[in-house]
Design a protein around this motif. Structure first.
Motif, PDB file in Angstrom:
ATOM      1  N   ALA A  63       0.704  -1.174  -0.217  1.00 53.96           N
ATOM      2  CA  ALA A  63      -0.153  -0.058  -0.505  1.00 53.96           C
ATOM      3  C   ALA A  63       0.542   1.176   0.192  1.00 53.96           C
ATOM      4  O   ALA A  63       0.524   2.195  -0.553  1.00 53.96           O
ATOM      5  N   VAL A  64       2.265   1.420   0.461  1.00 55.15           N
ATOM      6  CA  VAL A  64       2.764   2.372   0.836  1.00 55.15           C
ATOM      7  C   VAL A  64       3.755   2.866  -1.087  1.00 55.15           C
ATOM      8  O   VAL A  64       3.778   3.568  -1.109  1.00 55.15           O
ATOM      9  N   ALA A  65       4.064   1.496  -0.776  1.00 55.43           N
ATOM     10  CA  ALA A  65       4.775   1.406  -2.958  1.00 55.43           C
ATOM     11  C   ALA A  65       3.992   1.872  -3.512  1.00 55.43           C
ATOM     12  O   ALA A  65       3.961   2.880  -4.841  1.00 55.43           O
ATOM     13  N   LEU A  66       2.599   1.676  -3.628  1.00 52.47           N
ATOM     14  CA  LEU A  66       1.926   2.588  -4.767  1.00 52.47           C
ATOM     15  C   LEU A  66       1.360   3.856  -4.654  1.00 52.47           C
ATOM     16  O   LEU A  66       1.751   3.953  -5.457  1.00 52.47           O
ATOM     17  N   GLU A  67       1.567   4.498  -2.959  1.00 51.15           N
ATOM     18  CA  GLU A  67       1.521   5.811  -3.044  1.00 51.15           C
ATOM     19  C   GLU A  67       3.025   6.487  -4.283  1.00 51.15           C
ATOM     20  O   GLU A  67       3.208   7.619  -3.960  1.00 51.15           O
ATOM     21  N   LEU A  68       3.973   5.977  -3.713  1.00 51.15           N
ATOM     22  CA  LEU A  68       5.332   6.490  -4.158  1.00 51.15           C
ATOM     23  C   LEU A  68       5.773   6.966  -5.346  1.00 51.15           C
ATOM     24  O   LEU A  68       4.990   6.298  -6.571  1.00 51.15           O
ATOM     25  N   SER A  69       5.937   8.083  -5.505  1.00 50.66           N
ATOM     26  CA  SER A  69       6.334   8.615  -7.375  1.00 50.66           C
ATOM     27  C   SER A  69       7.451   7.993  -7.535  1.00 50.66           C
ATOM     28  O   SER A  69       8.269   8.160  -7.026  1.00 50.66           O
ATOM     29  N   GLY A  70       7.320   8.462  -8.852  1.00 50.12           N
ATOM     30  CA  GLY A  70       8.501   7.881  -9.213  1.00 50.12           C
ATOM     31  C   GLY A  70       9.474   9.088  -9.530  1.00 50.12           C
ATOM     32  O   GLY A  70      10.879   8.465  -8.856  1.00 50.12           O
ATOM     33  N   ALA A  96       9.599  -8.152  -3.597  1.00 50.18           N
ATOM     34  CA  ALA A  96       8.698  -8.200  -5.431  1.00 50.18           C
ATOM     35  C   ALA A  96       8.277  -6.748  -5.136  1.00 50.18           C
ATOM     36  O   ALA A  96       8.387  -6.312  -5.918  1.00 50.18           O
ATOM     37  N   ASP A  97       8.032  -5.917  -3.767  1.00 50.33           N
ATOM     38  CA  ASP A  97       7.231  -5.032  -4.370  1.00 50.33           C
ATOM     39  C   ASP A  97       8.371  -3.829  -4.823  1.00 50.33           C
ATOM     40  O   ASP A  97       8.144  -2.668  -5.185  1.00 50.33           O
ATOM     41  N   VAL A  98       9.135  -3.564  -3.523  1.00 52.18           N
ATOM     42  CA  VAL A  98      10.166  -3.200  -3.506  1.00 52.18           C
ATOM     43  C   VAL A  98      10.388  -3.367  -5.367  1.00 52.18           C
ATOM     44  O   VAL A  98      11.306  -1.823  -5.905  1.00 52.18           O
ATOM     45  N   ALA A  99      11.178  -3.835  -6.205  1.00 55.93           N
ATOM     46  CA  ALA A  99      12.052  -4.293  -7.131  1.00 55.93           C
ATOM     47  C   ALA A  99      10.823  -4.280  -8.058  1.00 55.93           C
ATOM     48  O   ALA A  99      10.789  -2.869  -9.228  1.00 55.93           O
ATOM     49  N   ALA A 100       9.490  -4.176  -7.587  1.00 56.54           N
ATOM     50  CA  ALA A 100       8.778  -3.090  -8.781  1.00 56.54           C
ATOM     51  C   ALA A 100       8.382  -1.534  -8.995  1.00 56.54           C
ATOM     52  O   ALA A 100       8.064  -1.431  -9.597  1.00 56.54           O
ATOM     53  N   MET A 101       9.182  -1.676  -7.933  1.00 59.97           N
ATOM     54  CA  MET A 101       9.153   0.006  -7.563  1.00 59.97           C
ATOM     55  C   MET A 101       9.968   0.385  -9.147  1.00 59.97           C
ATOM     56  O   MET A 101      10.341   1.562  -8.959  1.00 59.97           O
ATOM     57  N   LEU A 102      11.094  -0.447  -9.286  1.00 62.57           N
ATOM     58  CA  LEU A 102      12.033  -0.027 -10.578  1.00 62.57           C
ATOM     59  C   LEU A 102      11.743   0.781 -11.146  1.00 62.57           C
ATOM     60  O   LEU A 102      12.185   1.773 -11.780  1.00 62.57           O
ATOM     61  N   PRO A 103      10.649  -0.045 -12.206  1.00 60.99           N
ATOM     62  CA  PRO A 103       9.977   1.096 -13.431  1.00 60.99           C
ATOM     63  C   PRO A 103       9.795   2.290 -12.932  1.00 60.99           C
ATOM     64  O   PRO A 103       9.562   2.734 -14.604  1.00 60.99           O
ATOM     65  N   THR A 104       9.389   2.549 -12.016  1.00 62.39           N
ATOM     66  CA  THR A 104       8.269   3.565 -11.731  1.00 62.39           C
ATOM     67  C   THR A 104       8.913   4.767 -12.249  1.00 62.39           C
ATOM     68  O   THR A 104       9.074   5.876 -11.817  1.00 62.39           O
TER      69      THR A 104
END
Lengths: 189, 233
Positions: free
Chosen positions: A114-121, B48-56
């Motif tokens: 849930a936290v991750a989804l709120e983070l911006s690029g 997995a979720d941290v890795a999925a942040m990489l493309p953002t």
């Protein structure tokens, strides 16, 4: 009507076309960006994205509760297919493993998701920039380059064990950095 | 075989797996450990979720509109195929298992099928094709919707376009932005323009077409050249 990731999961599991539509509308852009970054070719990236979402659709009935968020799951599928295409190997069993073996877990059960989804690029870019160069390079070679641990070790002229350690340390640092940005207490194990 | 891996050892493997470089030889031992360790399963999800942040962190490159149309056309085509149960199978499926099922009940089921009331959950229950009128300044046509999920748009009176432009068809939902669903193609010898689209038509209130650059647009960028309401008269 806004659909949560949980709603999309249920819709896909029920083999509903609207579920795939919602999944694509939410993560199709990210999927395309990942595929294009890896393949560097728009046509190939589009093929991989379409293949990935069709694979999700065709195996919808096999979904089960598992690990990771919906976003991480679709990113993994697209990334793996893009890497396999990059390597020119269309017959590796890993093409099917992410769908038949993996599954998706409702986001609400994972506080970090849930936290991750709120983070911006921008926040993610800043966190990546804070990593030591060798850790950032290791992550990028692995995630976007499709190199094996041995190939990364050779390319960076370091022992194999160093590569393994750098990946975990880098992800731990990213997780910590991004959690700090959200001012959300990181739930240690 | 006893699981001798520590959490730290497993965490190394989880991180490698998250970025896609876990060796096949390590996967079995990792999965065996995960099968019995909730702590590490949570860690796996987090990596997995941290890795999925990489493309953002990448600059988002949206796919072309045609990719969505192509994907959903395939999805709806396959959905229609798998849901296309012959009428006699639907009749059989409609017969209750109860021994109390009567002749009156059987007649009611047949009547329901005949009047096209029977339908799959979440989809339009109309089986008979429905025709909607579309029109513009110079163009007129009809949208024929069958099964609630397939529409065929036929239009006359549209001007030819240069190769750099297309007529893009949009379905406007009850809520939200228009969705590009198809391109109009002209028949041979200057015949009618047609387009086939798939989707749950009951979710849309109107249809329109605009002139867009070849390949289509993510959103309508020009005024509509024709439109029609998707409400039954």
């Amino acid at each position: 009507m806004h659909l949560s990731d949980d709603d999309i999961v249920r819709s896909i599991s029920a083999h509903s076309p609207e579920g795939i539509e919602a999944l694509y509308d939410r993560y199709g852009g990210l999927a395309h960006t990942v595929a294009l970054r890896i393949l560097g070719d728009r046509g190939a990236a589009e093929d991989v994205v379409q293949e990935s979402f069709l694979a999700v659709w065709r195996r919808a009935s096999t979904f089960q509760a598992g690990r990771g968020s919906l976003r991480s799951w679709i990113c993994t599928i697209v990334r793996n297919r893009a890497i396999d295409r990059l390597r020119g190997d269309r017959h590796r069993t890993r093409l099917d493993t992410p769908i038949e073996g993996e599954s998706i877990e409702p986001v609400t059960s994972d506080p970090w998701a849930a936290v991750a989804l709120e983070l911006s690029g921008e926040e993610v870019r800043k966190a990546l920039a804070e990593l030591p160069a060798e850790q950032r390079q290791t992550i990028e070679l692995a995630y976007y380059g499709g190199y094996s641990q041995s190939e990364i070790a050779t390319a960076m002229e370091v022992p194999l064990g160093t590569v393994k350690g750098r990946v975990r340390i880098a992800l731990d640092k990213l997780r910590s950095s991004l959690a700090d940005r959200m001012e959300t207490p990181w739930q240690t194990q | 075989m006893a699981d001798a891996m520590s959490h730290d050892e497993v965490a190394d493997l989880l991180a490698l797996d998250a970025v896609g470089v876990l060796e096949a030889s390590d996967r079995d031992s990792m999965e065996r450990h995960l099968a019995t360790c909730e702590t590490c399963r949570q860690a796996a999800a987090q990596y997995a979720d941290v890795a999925a942040m990489l493309p953002t962190a990448l600059e988002l490159v949206p796919p072309p509109a045609r990719l969505r149309r192509s994907l959903m056309a395939q999805v709806y085509a396959e959905a229609s195929t798998t849901a296309g149960i012959p009428w006699w199978q639907r009749l059989v499926a409609a017969i209750p298992a109860s021994r109390a099922f009567t002749v009156v009940g059987a007649v009611a089921v047949v009547a329901a099928l005949a009047f096209g009331i029977w339908g799959a959950a979440g989809r339009s229950t109309q089986q008979a094709p429905i025709a909607y009128t579309v029109s513009g300044t110079t163009a007129t046509g009809t949208l024929d919707v069958s099964g609630g999920t397939q529409g065929v748009l036929t239009v006359n009176g549209l001007d030819p376009l240069p190769t750099t432009e297309v007529y893009e068809v949009w379905l406007i939902p009850l809520q939200g932005s228009p969705k590009g669903v198809a391109f109009l193609s002209q028949g041979p010898n200057g015949g009618p323009w047609t387009a086939v689209m798939h989707g749950n038509m009951a979710a849309y209130k109107s249809i329109a077409a605009t002139v867009e650059p070849a390949g289509g647009s993510a959103v309508p960028s020009n005024t509509e050249v024709l439109s029609g309401q998707l409400t039954e008269s």
